[in-house]
Enzyme design. Structure first.
Site, PDB file in Angstrom:
ATOM      1  N   ARG A   1       2.166   3.053   9.162  1.00  0.00           N
ATOM      2  CA  ARG A   1       1.333   3.770  10.140  1.00  0.00           C
ATOM      3  C   ARG A   1       2.153   4.363  11.291  1.00  0.00           C
ATOM      4  O   ARG A   1       1.630   5.194  12.038  1.00  0.00           O
ATOM      5  CB  ARG A   1       0.230   2.858  10.694  1.00  0.00           C
ATOM      6  CG  ARG A   1      -0.849   2.548   9.657  1.00  0.00           C
ATOM      7  CD  ARG A   1      -2.064   1.853  10.269  1.00  0.00           C
ATOM      8  NE  ARG A   1      -3.184   1.799   9.355  1.00  0.00           N
ATOM      9  CZ  ARG A   1      -3.511   0.747   8.581  1.00  0.00           C
ATOM     10  NH1 ARG A   1      -2.795  -0.355   8.631  1.00  0.00           N
ATOM     11  NH2 ARG A   1      -4.547   0.807   7.778  1.00  0.00           N
TER      12      ARG A   1
ATOM     13  N   VAL B   1      10.490  -7.089   9.913  1.00  0.00           N
ATOM     14  CA  VAL B   1      11.648  -6.209  10.092  1.00  0.00           C
ATOM     15  C   VAL B   1      11.301  -5.144  11.142  1.00  0.00           C
ATOM     16  O   VAL B   1      10.226  -4.518  11.079  1.00  0.00           O
ATOM     17  CB  VAL B   1      12.048  -5.536   8.760  1.00  0.00           C
ATOM     18  CG1 VAL B   1      13.211  -4.570   8.961  1.00  0.00           C
ATOM     19  CG2 VAL B   1      12.411  -6.597   7.725  1.00  0.00           C
TER      20      VAL B   1
ATOM     21  N   MET C   1       0.836  -1.209   0.000  1.00  0.00           N
ATOM     22  CA  MET C   1       0.000   0.000   0.000  1.00  0.00           C
ATOM     23  C   MET C   1       0.872   1.261   0.000  1.00  0.00           C
ATOM     24  O   MET C   1       0.385   2.365   0.255  1.00  0.00           O
ATOM     25  CB  MET C   1      -0.946   0.001   1.201  1.00  0.00           C
ATOM     26  CG  MET C   1      -1.931  -1.176   1.155  1.00  0.00           C
ATOM     27  SD  MET C   1      -3.441  -0.904   2.064  1.00  0.00           S
ATOM     28  CE  MET C   1      -2.814  -0.622   3.703  1.00  0.00           C
TER      29      MET C   1
ATOM     30  N   ASP D   1       2.272  -8.941   9.001  1.00  0.00           N
ATOM     31  CA  ASP D   1       0.816  -9.160   8.958  1.00  0.00           C
ATOM     32  C   ASP D   1       0.602 -10.675   8.907  1.00  0.00           C
ATOM     33  O   ASP D   1       0.272 -11.247   7.873  1.00  0.00           O
ATOM     34  CB  ASP D   1       0.223  -8.451   7.747  1.00  0.00           C
ATOM     35  CG  ASP D   1       0.489  -6.948   7.797  1.00  0.00           C
ATOM     36  OD1 ASP D   1      -0.259  -6.254   8.495  1.00  0.00           O
ATOM     37  OD2 ASP D   1       1.482  -6.493   7.199  1.00  0.00           O
TER      38      ASP D   1
ATOM     39  N   GLU E   1       5.639 -11.326   7.336  1.00  0.00           N
ATOM     40  CA  GLU E   1       5.107 -11.897   8.585  1.00  0.00           C
ATOM     41  C   GLU E   1       4.646 -10.806   9.543  1.00  0.00           C
ATOM     42  O   GLU E   1       4.022 -11.105  10.553  1.00  0.00           O
ATOM     43  CB  GLU E   1       6.169 -12.787   9.243  1.00  0.00           C
ATOM     44  CG  GLU E   1       6.404 -14.065   8.471  1.00  0.00           C
ATOM     45  CD  GLU E   1       7.354 -15.026   9.162  1.00  0.00           C
ATOM     46  OE1 GLU E   1       8.071 -14.588  10.098  1.00  0.00           O
ATOM     47  OE2 GLU E   1       7.389 -16.202   8.758  1.00  0.00           O
TER      48      GLU E   1
ATOM     49  N   HIS F   1       9.248  -3.353   3.644  1.00  0.00           N
ATOM     50  CA  HIS F   1       8.859  -3.629   2.250  1.00  0.00           C
ATOM     51  C   HIS F   1      10.092  -3.989   1.423  1.00  0.00           C
ATOM     52  O   HIS F   1      10.078  -4.897   0.605  1.00  0.00           O
ATOM     53  CB  HIS F   1       8.205  -2.389   1.630  1.00  0.00           C
ATOM     54  CG  HIS F   1       6.937  -1.939   2.293  1.00  0.00           C
ATOM     55  ND1 HIS F   1       6.853  -0.766   3.006  1.00  0.00           N
ATOM     56  CD2 HIS F   1       5.697  -2.490   2.337  1.00  0.00           C
ATOM     57  CE1 HIS F   1       5.618  -0.611   3.458  1.00  0.00           C
ATOM     58  NE2 HIS F   1       4.893  -1.645   3.066  1.00  0.00           N
TER      59      HIS F   1
ATOM     60  N   GLN G   1      -2.749 -12.110   7.872  1.00  0.00           N
ATOM     61  CA  GLN G   1      -2.962 -11.863   6.436  1.00  0.00           C
ATOM     62  C   GLN G   1      -2.221 -12.913   5.596  1.00  0.00           C
ATOM     63  O   GLN G   1      -2.758 -13.427   4.607  1.00  0.00           O
ATOM     64  CB  GLN G   1      -2.461 -10.463   6.088  1.00  0.00           C
ATOM     65  CG  GLN G   1      -2.389 -10.172   4.601  1.00  0.00           C
ATOM     66  CD  GLN G   1      -2.009  -8.739   4.334  1.00  0.00           C
ATOM     67  OE1 GLN G   1      -2.854  -7.862   4.399  1.00  0.00           O
ATOM     68  NE2 GLN G   1      -0.747  -8.484   4.039  1.00  0.00           N
TER      69      GLN G   1
ATOM     70  N   LEU H   1       8.454  -2.145  11.895  1.00  0.00           N
ATOM     71  CA  LEU H   1       8.302  -1.093  10.878  1.00  0.00           C
ATOM     72  C   LEU H   1       6.905  -1.166  10.290  1.00  0.00           C
ATOM     73  O   LEU H   1       6.394  -2.241   9.989  1.00  0.00           O
ATOM     74  CB  LEU H   1       9.348  -1.264   9.774  1.00  0.00           C
ATOM     75  CG  LEU H   1      10.786  -0.930  10.159  1.00  0.00           C
ATOM     76  CD1 LEU H   1      11.724  -1.248   8.993  1.00  0.00           C
ATOM     77  CD2 LEU H   1      10.922   0.533  10.553  1.00  0.00           C
TER      78      LEU H   1
HETATM   79  P1  AMP Z   1       1.425  -2.771   3.518  1.00  0.00           P
HETATM   80  O1  AMP Z   1       2.024  -1.751   2.605  1.00  0.00           O
HETATM   81  O2  AMP Z   1       1.372  -2.371   4.936  1.00  0.00           O
HETATM   82  O3  AMP Z   1       0.124  -3.328   2.985  1.00  0.00           O
HETATM   83  O4  AMP Z   1       2.442  -3.998   3.479  1.00  0.00           O
HETATM   84  C1  AMP Z   1       2.808  -4.598   2.253  1.00  0.00           C
HETATM   85  C2  AMP Z   1       3.583  -5.862   2.554  1.00  0.00           C
HETATM   86  O5  AMP Z   1       4.741  -5.526   3.308  1.00  0.00           O
HETATM   87  C3  AMP Z   1       2.786  -6.855   3.390  1.00  0.00           C
HETATM   88  O6  AMP Z   1       3.070  -8.178   2.936  1.00  0.00           O
HETATM   89  C4  AMP Z   1       3.318  -6.622   4.780  1.00  0.00           C
HETATM   90  O7  AMP Z   1       3.217  -7.748   5.613  1.00  0.00           O
HETATM   91  C5  AMP Z   1       4.771  -6.305   4.478  1.00  0.00           C
HETATM   92  N1  AMP Z   1       5.373  -5.562   5.585  1.00  0.00           N
HETATM   93  C6  AMP Z   1       4.944  -4.396   6.139  1.00  0.00           C
HETATM   94  N2  AMP Z   1       5.724  -4.053   7.190  1.00  0.00           N
HETATM   95  C7  AMP Z   1       6.654  -5.030   7.305  1.00  0.00           C
HETATM   96  C8  AMP Z   1       7.743  -5.276   8.209  1.00  0.00           C
HETATM   97  N3  AMP Z   1       8.015  -4.440   9.219  1.00  0.00           N
HETATM   98  N4  AMP Z   1       8.488  -6.373   8.028  1.00  0.00           N
HETATM   99  C9  AMP Z   1       8.217  -7.247   7.021  1.00  0.00           C
HETATM  100  N5  AMP Z   1       7.207  -7.088   6.138  1.00  0.00           N
HETATM  101  C10 AMP Z   1       6.448  -5.991   6.278  1.00  0.00           C
END
Ligand code: AMP
Length: 277
Positions: free
Chosen positions: A185, A174, A30, A148, A146, A37, A151, A182
């Site tokens: 939000r 991470v 997103m 999420d 992981e 990411h 999810q 991380l």
């Molecule tokens: P989002 O942009 O929040 O929808 O996340 C996109 C992808 O990045 C999803 O598969 C999340 O699980 C992953 N993601 C977000 N934050 C982290 C993180 N801190 N460590 C690993 N993967 C992440």
């Protein structure tokens, strides 16, 4: 790196590459990208010929009182991060849905409880956008974090149940140097809230330490974590089986401790693996 705003133009390219026998890797996001990411892109890069990242803030997965309109955005910074990570194609569509889009994908099983209980319709929105993105991007494999954890379980089940020919790869969570997971939000947090956000991972690490010292009762493990939290509202804190997400009363198999909590107005997620001693 090529930027696509038209998802069907990207689909045509993806189909041509798959027909030539290329492996297509995919990281859906997103946006407002960070090192979490980026780690997923780095995991995908050596495993594919063509690496696609999508950035789309999917309205279907936000509830009416959630943060869709204020979700942070930085398309230029995101494009720079993707280019530096060796991404071949960045999908930045103004929308992904036709005006009369009429299909919803509902996944049961792992969607139930946890975020599924506090965000009704959220995982149907996630499953619907992921199914559509898989149709557009034609990935050989897709990487999800992981961070999420639920999810990831929902997407594994979706892919298995609909026999989608896409391998699902999980990437480790991470953290920032202060232990905070991380998240895009985190940009909402004030300095005081950021300090208090640290107590989520601190609590989960204390829970892991108690498990390593031999504690097996879920109730005791969870109260060890909760005692550290300085949050405004705890949404859930649970111990679940790592594979099926079944609730556990006793730590008798590989598990995951998962938390969701509000710090100020910001809802934060975190989770850690928990192994029986
Ligand atoms: P989002 O942009 O929040 O929808 O996340 C996109 C992808 O990045 C999803 O598969 C999340 O699980 C992953 N993601 C977000 N934050 C982290 C993180 N801190 N460590 C690993 N993967 C992440």
């Amino acid at each position: 790196m090529r930027i696509y705003t038209d998802p069907h133009a990207l689909q045509a390219e993806a189909l041509a590459r798959r027909a030539r026998g290329e492996r297509v890797g995919f990281v859906p996001t997103m946006g407002f990208l960070h090192a979490g990411h980026r780690s997923l892109m780095e995991l995908a890069r050596p495993r594919c010929d063509w690496l696609v990242v999508s950035i789309f803030v999917n309205p279907l997965q936000f509830g009416p009182s959630e943060d869709l309109s204020r979700y942070p955005r930085d398309p230029e910074g995101d494009a720079a991060l993707c280019a530096a990570a060796g991404v071949d194609a960045l999908l930045l569509p103004p929308t992904l849905y036709d005006a009369d889009h009429s299909t919803t994908v509902e996944v049961g099983g792992p969607s139930e409880g946890l975020c599924g209980a506090s965000r009704p319709g959220h995982f149907a929105g996630v499953a619907t956008v992921v199914a559509r993105l898989f149709g557009l991007v034609q990935p050989s494999f897709a990487v999800f974090g992981e961070k999420d954890y639920q999810q990831l379980a929902v997407i594994r089940r979706l892919t298995r149940d609909l026999a989608l020919p896409v391998e699902i790869v999980g990437g480790p969570l991470v953290r920032d140097t202060d232990g905070v997971a991380l998240s895009s939000r985190n940009a909402y947090l004030s300095p005081d809230e950021r300090q208090r956000a640290r107590t989520l991972s601190a609590g989960l690490f204390a829970l892991q330490a108690a498990a390593a010292a031999g504690e097996r009762r879920a109730e005791v493990l969870l109260s060890t974590a909760a005692a550290r939290f300085a949050v405004d509202r705890l949404d859930y804190l649970e111990l679940r089986a790592a594979d099926t997400l079944a609730p556990l009363a006793t730590l008798d198999r590989p598990a995951r401790a998962l938390v969701a909590a509000f710090v100020g107005r910001t809802r934060l997620l975190d989770n850690v693996p928990v192994e029986p001693a």
